[in-house]
Write a protein that holds these residues in place. Structure first.
Motif, PDB file in Angstrom:
ATOM      1  N   ARG A   1       0.841  -1.204   0.000  1.00 47.34           N
ATOM      2  CA  ARG A   1       0.000   0.000   0.000  1.00 47.34           C
ATOM      3  C   ARG A   1       0.870   1.246   0.000  1.00 47.34           C
ATOM      4  N   TRP A   2       1.922   1.236   0.779  1.00 45.63           N
ATOM      5  CA  TRP A   2       2.850   2.388   0.780  1.00 45.63           C
ATOM      6  C   TRP A   2       3.533   2.525  -0.570  1.00 45.63           C
ATOM      7  N   MET A   3       3.906   1.411  -1.171  1.00 48.95           N
ATOM      8  CA  MET A   3       4.565   1.458  -2.471  1.00 48.95           C
ATOM      9  C   MET A   3       3.638   2.050  -3.532  1.00 48.95           C
ATOM     10  N   LEU A   4       2.327   1.797  -3.398  1.00 47.09           N
ATOM     11  CA  LEU A   4       1.356   2.264  -4.387  1.00 47.09           C
ATOM     12  C   LEU A   4       0.711   3.594  -4.006  1.00 47.09           C
ATOM     13  N   ASP A   5       1.187   4.207  -2.939  1.00 48.54           N
ATOM     14  CA  ASP A   5       0.605   5.472  -2.485  1.00 48.54           C
ATOM     15  C   ASP A   5       0.670   6.532  -3.585  1.00 48.54           C
ATOM     16  N   ARG A   6      -0.378   7.322  -3.648  1.00 52.72           N
ATOM     17  CA  ARG A   6      -0.479   8.301  -4.748  1.00 52.72           C
ATOM     18  C   ARG A   6       0.564   9.401  -4.656  1.00 52.72           C
TER      19      ARG A   6
ATOM     20  N   GLY B   1       1.189  11.569 -14.654  1.00 54.47           N
ATOM     21  CA  GLY B   1       1.210  12.059 -13.279  1.00 54.47           C
ATOM     22  C   GLY B   1       0.886  10.924 -12.334  1.00 54.47           C
ATOM     23  N   PRO B   2       0.975  11.174 -11.039  1.00 54.65           N
ATOM     24  CA  PRO B   2       0.697  10.127 -10.054  1.00 54.65           C
ATOM     25  C   PRO B   2      -0.727   9.578 -10.200  1.00 54.65           C
ATOM     26  N   ARG B   3      -0.851   8.273 -10.046  1.00 55.54           N
ATOM     27  CA  ARG B   3      -2.152   7.622 -10.133  1.00 55.54           C
ATOM     28  C   ARG B   3      -2.536   7.054  -8.777  1.00 55.54           C
TER      29      ARG B   3
ATOM     30  N   ASN C   1       4.696   5.275  -8.322  1.00 52.45           N
ATOM     31  CA  ASN C   1       4.348   6.500  -9.042  1.00 52.45           C
ATOM     32  C   ASN C   1       5.582   7.339  -9.331  1.00 52.45           C
ATOM     33  N   THR C   2       6.490   7.389  -8.365  1.00 45.64           N
ATOM     34  CA  THR C   2       7.715   8.164  -8.565  1.00 45.64           C
ATOM     35  C   THR C   2       8.542   7.610  -9.716  1.00 45.64           C
ATOM     36  N   ALA C   3       8.696   6.286  -9.744  1.00 47.71           N
ATOM     37  CA  ALA C   3       9.498   5.652 -10.796  1.00 47.71           C
ATOM     38  C   ALA C   3       8.840   5.805 -12.161  1.00 47.71           C
ATOM     39  N   LEU C   4       7.529   5.571 -12.233  1.00 47.60           N
ATOM     40  CA  LEU C   4       6.832   5.660 -13.529  1.00 47.60           C
ATOM     41  C   LEU C   4       6.818   7.091 -14.053  1.00 47.60           C
TER      42      LEU C   4
END
Length: 300
Positions: free
Chosen positions: A132-137, A154-156, A143-146
């Motif tokens: 969940r932390w890894m996928l945090d918006r 932008g962040p999803r 999000n940072t890497a993508l």
């Protein structure tokens, strides 16, 4: 003459108990941690219980009527079926491949086997919160890497949208289910005698024919054990979903187990009724599966 109270007769009495003294602790433990909670669960589903835990009298079947009148119940049950089918199917398929891999000799096999234990050794809830932390918006590394790679504009909000939350939860559920299932199938593979494969090669059988006619039939008991345990665990899965989305938004990412937990905040009796429905569904699902798979019948 041996009387009812004679020493000889008294000495024979313990033997008549057979294995009861040995299994009695296990029976008492089952009664205490399984049957008693089930009884309390069923009893509570027929009571009016306040959110503070006080019993306000009998509710009859009102809690079941209220439960089956819930607008989200149909969606939750369908989501539970899809969730269970997807996670179990992917877990069994990937575990079968991993078990075949780990059954072969290759450099570093011991360390690869040890590495596979990690998702199983860690807490499922801790693993879910980590994802969940890894996928945090805002602060998630994904999000940072993508964004840095230019793959997204932008962040999803990966877990805020059910269309992306479900695939990620399935991924995490498969990730934590792989170790047990892989080792179960690996144990089954290692019971297959090597002489059987040698005889098959002598008879001219191809690798695929040997796998289909020898490996899969002999692996059937281990495969069924892994499948049944996965069905029960995934159907009742709570930490993965609660740790990642808590079933939200609303109940869009909830299974029946999470939905049951959500109901306790408003009606404990209705939550208990959902627990009874879940318990009945698990029992019916396992019995139907064992019937279809002919668990007690040997391969012809």
């Amino acid at each position: 003459m041996v009387t009812p109270d004679s020493p000889a007769r008294k000495g024979r009495r313990p033997g008549r108990l057979g294995p009861l003294p040995w299994i009695a602790p296990a029976v008492l433990l089952i009664l205490a941690v399984v049957l008693w909670p089930v009884y309390e669960m069923v009893r509570t589903s027929f009571l009016r219980v306040s959110t503070s835990g006080f019993v306000r009298g009998s509710a009859g079947l009102d809690k079941y009527r209220k439960l089956f009148g819930e607008a989200d119940l149909g969606h939750v049950l369908l989501a539970t079926v899809a969730w269970t089918a997807a996670v179990v199917a992917l877990t069994m398929l990937l575990s079968l491949g991993l078990a075949q891999l780990f059954n072969q000799r290759f450099p570093g096999r011991r360390y690869a086997r040890w590495a596979l234990i990690a998702p199983w050794a860690a807490s499922v809830l801790m693993t879910s919160i980590g994802f969940r932390w890894m996928l945090d918006r805002t602060a998630g590394v994904l999000n940072t890497a993508l964004t840095d790679l230019g793959l997204v504009d932008g962040p999803r909000d990966w877990l805020g949208d059910p269309s992306t939350a479900w695939p990620w939860m399935v991924f995490v559920a498969v990730f934590v289910s792989l170790p047990f299932t892989t080792y179960t199938l690996l144990a089954g593979l290692q019971t297959v005698p090597g002489e059987v494969y040698e005889a098959a090669r002598v008879d001219g059988a191809s690798p695929w024919q040997a796998y289909r006619r020898i490996t899969l039939p002999l692996l059937r008991p281990a495969f069924l054990v892994g499948l049944v345990i996965n069905l029960i665990n995934v159907f009742n899965s709570f930490p993965v979903i609660w740790g990642m989305t808590q079933g939200g938004p609303s109940s869009d990412t909830a299974t029946s187990t999470v939905f049951m937990y959500q109901l306790k905040d408003t009606d404990i009796g209705e939550s208990a009724a959902m627990s009874v429905v879940n318990f009945a569904l698990v029992v019916l699902m396992v019995l139907a599966f064992l019937k279809v798979s002919r668990w007690n019948q040997e391969e012809s």
